[in-house]
Design an enzyme around this catalytic site. Structure first.
Site, PDB file in Angstrom:
ATOM      1  CG  HIS A   1      27.530  32.024   2.912  1.00  0.00           C
ATOM      2  ND1 HIS A   1      28.002  30.884   2.294  1.00  0.00           N
ATOM      3  CD2 HIS A   1      28.034  31.980   4.174  1.00  0.00           C
ATOM      4  CE1 HIS A   1      28.743  30.181   3.140  1.00  0.00           C
ATOM      5  NE2 HIS A   1      28.790  30.838   4.282  1.00  0.00           N
TER       6      HIS A   1
ATOM      7  CD  GLU B   1      29.924  34.476   6.945  1.00  0.00           C
ATOM      8  OE1 GLU B   1      30.376  35.190   6.045  1.00  0.00           O
ATOM      9  OE2 GLU B   1      30.119  33.240   6.996  1.00  0.00           O
TER      10      GLU B   1
ATOM     11  CG  HIS C   1      34.498  36.115   5.617  1.00  0.00           C
ATOM     12  ND1 HIS C   1      35.461  35.539   4.827  1.00  0.00           N
ATOM     13  CD2 HIS C   1      33.613  35.121   5.927  1.00  0.00           C
ATOM     14  CE1 HIS C   1      35.189  34.251   4.652  1.00  0.00           C
ATOM     15  NE2 HIS C   1      34.072  33.975   5.307  1.00  0.00           N
TER      16      HIS C   1
END
Length: 278
Positions: free
Chosen positions: A65, A136, A140
């Site tokens: 993920h 992502e 992040h």
């Protein structure tokens, strides 16, 4: 007002402005400060159930993920995501920034085969896998870039793939006899098995049962890592109070999806891939 008094007033205003800017800068740094990384892997069959979309032939192994700093998100909205060397139009639009931010030294083109296999986009129906990676990276990766080992897209995605291979979650569970089944497991079976192999406390998220389901369904496993050298560490310390029940939404899942939560102690369903059921 006399010149000396005017200069004093202006100097005072300037000092006040600098103090305000300094305080704002400190607050911004504090907001983006983080202490540990979380390698998050999800079970594709459950992801497909969460987002209520037609996932065709999801992988029958745990997939990535993301790699998340624990307390920071969206640290640099201007840091563009590239899967290859920047295009001419990008260079014309962003100039040196295109190369400086990642460009030729940081593009992930050579990582794409592994990313497609182990970090697939299970959420979007259209064949645009890069939208998930883009999400992502911006949410992040731009924060993980505080660490030298992760300070470019090439390093961030490459290091995440390395950690995925090293920890080899799918094989670990299989070797311990925990495999998808129509029979239920206990959440403790997963916790104890992972703690025995990795020697740390993981965090496990489940999909709560719907009205016509008996038990929760395992969905996501988090393994936590130290910030600088990415070594395994506890996600929670022994005896620490569990976090409040909080739903974890999948990227792009939208408001129509069902949220994952930290698993309750008790039975849990580890669903076999549908294609294996027929």
């Amino acid at each position: 007002m006399r010149p000396a008094a005017l200069r004093g007033a202006l100097l005072g205003c300037l000092c006040l402005a600098l103090l305000c800017l300094g305080g704002a800068d400190r607050r911004l740094r504090d907001r983006h400060e983080w202490k540990k990384l979380i390698l998050v892997q999800h079970w594709p069959e459950t992801v497909c159930e969460v987002i209520q979309k037609d996932c065709r032939n999801p992988p029958d192994y745990w997939t990535i993920h993301g790699l998340w700093p624990d307390k920071s998100e969206n640290c640099n909205g201007s840091w563009k995501f590239f899967t290859s060397v920047p295009s001419k139009s990008c260079l014309q639009l962003w100039g040196h920034e295109c190369i400086h931010q990642d460009g030729a030294r940081g593009a992930v083109l050579d990582l794409l085969p592994e990313m497609k296999e182990y970090w697939p986009d299970l959420i979007h129906l259209f064949p645009n896998r890069s939208s998930f990676w883009n999400h992502e990276w911006h949410k992040h990766g731009t924060c993980a870039a505080q660490v030298d080992a992760l300070n470019s897209q090439r390093k961030y995605f490459g290091r995440t793939l390395e950690l995925y291979r090293e920890l080899d979650l799918s094989s670990v569970l299989l070797k311990l006899g925990i495999k998808p089944s129509i029979n239920y497991y206990q959440v403790a079976d997963f916790k104890d098995a992972l703690a025995r192999v990795y020697r740390v406390i993981p965090k496990i998220h489940c999909l709560p049962p719907s009205q016509d389901e008996e038990v929760q369904t395992i969905g996501q496993i988090e393994l936590c890592l130290t910030k600088q050298d990415q070594k395994l560490r506890n996600c929670t310390e022994p005896g620490q109070e569990p976090p409040p029940k909080k739903e974890v939404w999948l990227a792009g899942g939208g408001t129509e999806s069902r949220g994952l939560r930290v698993c309750e102690d008790g039975p849990v369903f580890y669903p076999p891939p549908k294609k294996a059921k027929h």
